[in-house]
Structure formats: C-alpha cells, structure tokens
Design a protein around this motif. Structure first.
Motif, PDB file in Angstrom:
ATOM      1  N   TYR A  89     -37.301  42.643 -90.312  1.00 12.01           N
ATOM      2  CA  TYR A  89     -36.336  42.762 -89.211  1.00 12.01           C
ATOM      3  C   TYR A  89     -36.949  42.376 -87.868  1.00 12.01           C
ATOM      4  O   TYR A  89     -36.330  41.668 -87.092  1.00 12.01           O
ATOM      5  CB  TYR A  89     -35.721  44.159 -89.092  1.00 12.01           C
ATOM      6  CG  TYR A  89     -35.325  44.830 -90.366  1.00 12.01           C
ATOM      7  CD1 TYR A  89     -34.841  44.113 -91.452  1.00 12.01           C
ATOM      8  CD2 TYR A  89     -35.447  46.210 -90.513  1.00 12.01           C
ATOM      9  CE1 TYR A  89     -34.474  44.748 -92.630  1.00 12.01           C
ATOM     10  CE2 TYR A  89     -35.083  46.850 -91.678  1.00 12.01           C
ATOM     11  CZ  TYR A  89     -34.607  46.110 -92.744  1.00 12.01           C
ATOM     12  OH  TYR A  89     -34.258  46.739 -93.900  1.00 12.01           O
ATOM     13  N   VAL A  97     -29.959  48.161 -79.398  1.00 11.18           N
ATOM     14  CA  VAL A  97     -29.434  47.050 -80.201  1.00 11.18           C
ATOM     15  C   VAL A  97     -29.027  45.896 -79.288  1.00 11.18           C
ATOM     16  O   VAL A  97     -29.366  44.736 -79.535  1.00 11.18           O
ATOM     17  CB  VAL A  97     -28.241  47.534 -81.049  1.00 11.18           C
ATOM     18  CG1 VAL A  97     -27.446  46.359 -81.607  1.00 11.18           C
ATOM     19  CG2 VAL A  97     -28.724  48.433 -82.180  1.00 11.18           C
ATOM     20  N   LEU A 126     -21.022  45.024 -85.292  1.00  9.73           N
ATOM     21  CA  LEU A 126     -21.853  46.130 -84.809  1.00  9.73           C
ATOM     22  C   LEU A 126     -21.733  46.349 -83.302  1.00  9.73           C
ATOM     23  O   LEU A 126     -22.642  46.906 -82.680  1.00  9.73           O
ATOM     24  CB  LEU A 126     -23.326  45.889 -85.183  1.00  9.73           C
ATOM     25  CG  LEU A 126     -23.691  46.019 -86.656  1.00  9.73           C
ATOM     26  CD1 LEU A 126     -25.154  45.684 -86.871  1.00  9.73           C
ATOM     27  CD2 LEU A 126     -23.395  47.423 -87.174  1.00  9.73           C
ATOM     28  N   LYS A 129     -22.457  49.761 -82.004  1.00  3.42           N
ATOM     29  CA  LYS A 129     -23.839  50.241 -82.113  1.00  3.42           C
ATOM     30  C   LYS A 129     -24.715  49.729 -80.975  1.00  3.42           C
ATOM     31  O   LYS A 129     -25.927  49.987 -80.956  1.00  3.42           O
ATOM     32  CB  LYS A 129     -24.456  49.801 -83.450  1.00  3.42           C
ATOM     33  CG  LYS A 129     -23.659  50.196 -84.682  1.00  3.42           C
ATOM     34  CD  LYS A 129     -23.622  51.689 -84.888  1.00  3.42           C
ATOM     35  CE  LYS A 129     -22.917  52.032 -86.211  1.00  3.42           C
ATOM     36  NZ  LYS A 129     -22.790  53.496 -86.413  1.00  3.42           N
ATOM     37  N   LEU A 137     -30.256  53.250 -86.831  1.00  3.59           N
ATOM     38  CA  LEU A 137     -29.420  52.445 -87.719  1.00  3.59           C
ATOM     39  C   LEU A 137     -29.957  52.478 -89.139  1.00  3.59           C
ATOM     40  O   LEU A 137     -31.142  52.728 -89.373  1.00  3.59           O
ATOM     41  CB  LEU A 137     -29.380  50.985 -87.236  1.00  3.59           C
ATOM     42  CG  LEU A 137     -28.944  50.716 -85.797  1.00  3.59           C
ATOM     43  CD1 LEU A 137     -28.907  49.211 -85.561  1.00  3.59           C
ATOM     44  CD2 LEU A 137     -27.590  51.338 -85.507  1.00  3.59           C
ATOM     45  N   SER A 138     -29.082  52.187 -90.080  1.00  2.00           N
ATOM     46  CA  SER A 138     -29.523  52.019 -91.470  1.00  2.00           C
ATOM     47  C   SER A 138     -30.269  50.698 -91.610  1.00  2.00           C
ATOM     48  O   SER A 138     -30.216  49.829 -90.717  1.00  2.00           O
ATOM     49  CB  SER A 138     -28.320  52.027 -92.406  1.00  2.00           C
ATOM     50  OG  SER A 138     -27.535  50.853 -92.205  1.00  2.00           O
ATOM     51  N   GLN A 141     -27.877  47.787 -91.359  1.00  2.00           N
ATOM     52  CA  GLN A 141     -27.435  47.540 -89.987  1.00  2.00           C
ATOM     53  C   GLN A 141     -28.536  46.869 -89.172  1.00  2.00           C
ATOM     54  O   GLN A 141     -28.277  45.964 -88.380  1.00  2.00           O
ATOM     55  CB  GLN A 141     -27.003  48.850 -89.335  1.00  2.00           C
ATOM     56  CG  GLN A 141     -25.706  49.408 -89.893  1.00  2.00           C
ATOM     57  CD  GLN A 141     -25.423  50.819 -89.415  1.00  2.00           C
ATOM     58  OE1 GLN A 141     -26.342  51.564 -89.047  1.00  2.00           O
ATOM     59  NE2 GLN A 141     -24.146  51.205 -89.414  1.00  2.00           N
ATOM     60  N   GLN A 142     -29.786  47.287 -89.379  1.00  2.00           N
ATOM     61  CA  GLN A 142     -30.896  46.655 -88.666  1.00  2.00           C
ATOM     62  C   GLN A 142     -30.997  45.172 -89.031  1.00  2.00           C
ATOM     63  O   GLN A 142     -31.237  44.332 -88.155  1.00  2.00           O
ATOM     64  CB  GLN A 142     -32.206  47.365 -89.003  1.00  2.00           C
ATOM     65  CG  GLN A 142     -32.330  48.753 -88.404  1.00  2.00           C
ATOM     66  CD  GLN A 142     -33.665  49.389 -88.714  1.00  2.00           C
ATOM     67  OE1 GLN A 142     -34.715  48.839 -88.408  1.00  2.00           O
ATOM     68  NE2 GLN A 142     -33.630  50.563 -89.330  1.00  2.00           N
ATOM     69  N   ARG A 144     -28.569  43.260 -89.982  1.00  2.00           N
ATOM     70  CA  ARG A 144     -27.447  42.558 -89.348  1.00  2.00           C
ATOM     71  C   ARG A 144     -27.710  42.326 -87.860  1.00  2.00           C
ATOM     72  O   ARG A 144     -27.310  41.303 -87.306  1.00  2.00           O
ATOM     73  CB  ARG A 144     -26.166  43.355 -89.559  1.00  2.00           C
ATOM     74  CG  ARG A 144     -25.630  43.230 -90.990  1.00  2.00           C
ATOM     75  CD  ARG A 144     -24.786  44.408 -91.412  1.00  2.00           C
ATOM     76  NE  ARG A 144     -23.586  44.561 -90.606  1.00  2.00           N
ATOM     77  CZ  ARG A 144     -22.801  45.647 -90.643  1.00  2.00           C
ATOM     78  NH1 ARG A 144     -23.127  46.661 -91.428  1.00  2.00           N
ATOM     79  NH2 ARG A 144     -21.715  45.711 -89.901  1.00  2.00           N
ATOM     80  N   VAL A 145     -28.391  43.257 -87.210  1.00  2.00           N
ATOM     81  CA  VAL A 145     -28.782  43.041 -85.809  1.00  2.00           C
ATOM     82  C   VAL A 145     -29.739  41.848 -85.720  1.00  2.00           C
ATOM     83  O   VAL A 145     -29.622  41.009 -84.813  1.00  2.00           O
ATOM     84  CB  VAL A 145     -29.444  44.303 -85.225  1.00  2.00           C
ATOM     85  CG1 VAL A 145     -30.026  44.011 -83.836  1.00  2.00           C
ATOM     86  CG2 VAL A 145     -28.439  45.448 -85.139  1.00  2.00           C
ATOM     87  N   VAL A 175     -24.983  43.237 -97.714  1.00  2.00           N
ATOM     88  CA  VAL A 175     -25.492  42.422 -96.612  1.00  2.00           C
ATOM     89  C   VAL A 175     -25.511  40.944 -96.996  1.00  2.00           C
ATOM     90  O   VAL A 175     -25.213  40.079 -96.174  1.00  2.00           O
ATOM     91  CB  VAL A 175     -26.893  42.905 -96.172  1.00  2.00           C
ATOM     92  CG1 VAL A 175     -27.456  42.006 -95.074  1.00  2.00           C
ATOM     93  CG2 VAL A 175     -26.821  44.348 -95.677  1.00  2.00           C
ATOM     94  N   GLU A 178     -22.140  39.617 -96.436  1.00  2.00           N
ATOM     95  CA  GLU A 178     -21.860  39.435 -95.005  1.00  2.00           C
ATOM     96  C   GLU A 178     -22.546  38.185 -94.464  1.00  2.00           C
ATOM     97  O   GLU A 178     -21.954  37.418 -93.697  1.00  2.00           O
ATOM     98  CB  GLU A 178     -22.313  40.666 -94.231  1.00  2.00           C
ATOM     99  CG  GLU A 178     -21.448  41.894 -94.492  1.00  2.00           C
ATOM    100  CD  GLU A 178     -21.978  43.126 -93.802  1.00  2.00           C
ATOM    101  OE1 GLU A 178     -23.131  43.087 -93.315  1.00  2.00           O
ATOM    102  OE2 GLU A 178     -21.261  44.131 -93.741  1.00  2.00           O
TER     103      GLU A 178
END
Length: 353
Positions: A89, A97, A126, A129, A137-138, A141-142, A144-145, A175, A178
């Motif tokens: 990440y 974020v 997001l 967020k 974040l999960s 989610q991280q 996706r950021v 993910v 997505e």
C-alpha cells in the motif's frame, strides 16, 4: 496528448542482467492502450523485474522500452508518466486518506489538488473516509486508497505489483472486482503482477505467463485455459493432470482422442494424428464407485474442504488429482472407483505452430 500510442507499452529485445545472472534474456512484448495485462508466473520468473523496468526502478541491460511511443529506457521514474500501486500500500501513516491521495498532486504543483483528490476517492467509493488515517481503514480500503492515489495523477500506465497479496480471500475477490471495474470504466492501460492464477483469470484482458525470464505463453484467459501451449502452462493455469492420449482422427477443428478405452471429441489446436499430451482439469474427472467396468482407480487419499472433496487416485494413467464438488459423500481410502472425464475440462497440449 492524443497520439495513437498513448498508453502503449513496448519491450524491444529487452535484457536484464544482475552481474553474471540473467533475469530477462530477450523480452519482446507489446501491451496495447486500454488493456489490463497480467504478468503471471512462479517466484523468480521475471515478472516483477519486468514491471520494475516499466516503472524505471530497474534499468535494462540491453534493448529499449517504449511508453506511448516515447523511448523511456533511460528516463527516471518521475519522467515516465506511470503510477504504481504497491503490495504494501505504501500509504503515509501520519496523513489522512485525503492527504495521501492529494500528495502527488500537490507535489506536481496543481492548485486544485484537493478537488481532484476527492474525485479520486469517488472513483473507489471512499469519499466519506477522507478524514480518516490509514490505520483506521481495513486492508481492502487501504488498497483502494492506494489505487485512487495512483489514478488521480492520470498516468499513461497504471502498474500494480501483487496488489491483493496482503488481503484475505474474500477481500481479494471484492477488491480485484473493483479494480477491474474501474479499469474498464476509465479505459486506462494497466500492467498487473501476480502469482495467483485465479486472480489473473478474473481481471485480465491478456495474461503473459513467464518462466525463467521468458514468455511461455501470451493470450486471453480463455486461450490459456482452453489451449495450453505446454505442460507447464496446463499445470500452472488451473490444476491439471497431464495424461497420454491417442488422436485417432482429425475432423476440421476437432480431434477424436482415446484415453484407454474411452473416446472423446475435443477442440484441436493444430495437432496431427498420433500420440499427444492431454491436460485433464482436476474437476473434470468423475469418480463412480457403482460403475467400475471401464477405466478404474483406487482412492489413495481423501480430504474434505467444505464445498468440495479432494482425492488422490491411483490408476493405470498414473496418480490423478481430483476435485469433486458434485457429490456430498466422501469416498474412503482404498475404495475402487470408475473414472470418466467431462470433455469441458480436457485440453490438448501444444500442437504444431
């Protein structure tokens, strides 16, 4: 910039050595604009080195790399118009974020960085967020950021280095869906590295399977699964049993084959009459303890995995690995079973070019 090669990646006779070790001997590869191409292979096959050469994190020993029609072989990473999503990440833990996503935009001197960052967060769902820290974040989610941070820079090429390997199985599925949806919607070029065959099949327009720094096969997920060019591909893309078979006749694009006394009609990939190799997917083998008049085997080991059983079966064809997701009763070790094949899981290997 609107030229026709925008987003195209081209390797021309690219080699990469580390001292006396040759990681990439001679790579020729074209990734067309708007495609998501996955570099797939076992550890040490050269896929990550290839990705790092696109990013400018590694310099080729020979040959050249073109991005969007421009020779970038000797350019530093910040002059290549690519963005990278890392396995770890690589978010700044002390930044929110929103601050993470707009960091690269602000570094580029854009005055509307925050507006663009919010648009990037909208892409990955997001926006709400934005004020959170990455630690809040999960893992999904991280990641996706990290994707949003890369996309807001509007690169010619998005590079993804094992982006889902730190996620659990359920999050990987969510993910990857997505990422694929965003890539198709925005129509950008993406190069995706993974060692996970299911992941590659799920997200790719094309899969480039690498082995020892060379391309073993390059094609669509369907082509690689249905028409493997080698035993390595057949076993690597989906678990397969490699069997001997006889091709008795060829009719147009179909081959009549025999496995023992059993006969099947398969799609032909330029094979001729005679001996051939066949990939039998583990879930294409059907076991029947009630009918043992034809080809038979004996259960050597059995395992229950919730939604299916796995068996190792001793037979005249050799040891067979079998996945049974149709029955609800486990066969005991030592049980004699009849063996049949579902033609949807059979594929002739290789063939004449």
């Amino acid at each position: 910039m609107t030229h026709l090669n925008f987003g195209q990646v081209r390797f021309e006779n690219v080699g990469k050595n580390y001292g006396d070790f040759t990681a990439i001997p001679d790579l020729n590869l074209v990734i067309e604009p708007g495609q998501l191409v996955t570099l797939l292979g076992p550890s040490g096959c050269g896929k990550t080195t290839t990705l790092r050469m696109i990013a400018g994190l590694e310099t080729p020993t020979s040959g050249r790399i073109m991005i969007g029609g421009q020779d970038v072989t000797r350019l530093p990473p910040n002059e290549r118009d690519v963005s990278m999503v890392f396995q770890s990440y690589a978010l700044f833990p002390h930044m929110s974020v929103l601050e993470n996503v707009k960091y690269g935009l602000e570094s580029s001197g854009l005055k509307n960085a925050e507006e663009l960052a919010f648009k990037g967060l909208d892409l990955v769902g997001l926006r709400e967020k934005a004020p959170r820290l990455p630690s809040e974040l999960s893992g999904g989610q991280q990641q996706r950021v990290a994707v949003a941070r890369a996309l807001v820079l509007e690169p010619q090429v998005l590079l993804l280095d094992e982006p889902l390997s730190n996620l659990d199985a359920r999050l990987r599925r969510l993910v990857r869906t997505e990422i694929r949806e965003i890539q198709q919607r925005l129509d950008f070029t993406a190069v995706y590295v993974t060692h996970d065959q299911e992941e590659a099949l799920a997200v790719s327009d094309r899969i480039v399977v690498m082995r020892d720094g060379r391309i073993e096969q390059d094609g669509t997920p369907f082509e690689l699964y249905e028409s493997p060019a080698s035993e390595f591909i057949a076993d690597f893309i989906g678990e397969a049993n490699i069997l001997d078979c006889d091709i008795s006749s060829i009719v147009e694009d179909s081959a009549h084959i025999a496995i023992g006394d059993a006969k099947y009609l398969l799609r032909n990939r330029n094979h001729s009459v005679g001996k051939a190799k066949l990939a039998a997917r583990a879930n294409s083998i059907k076991l029947n303890k009630e009918n043992t008049t034809g080809l038979t085997g004996k259960i050597k080991s059995a395992a229950y995995l919730g939604d299916h059983f796995q068996y190792e079966v001793l037979s005249d064809l050799g040891d067979l690995f079998v996945i049974d997701n149709e029955t609800n009763h486990q066969l005991e070790n030592g049980t004699t079973v009849g063996i049949d094949f579902d033609v949807r899981g059979l594929a002739l290997i290789g063939g004449k070019k």
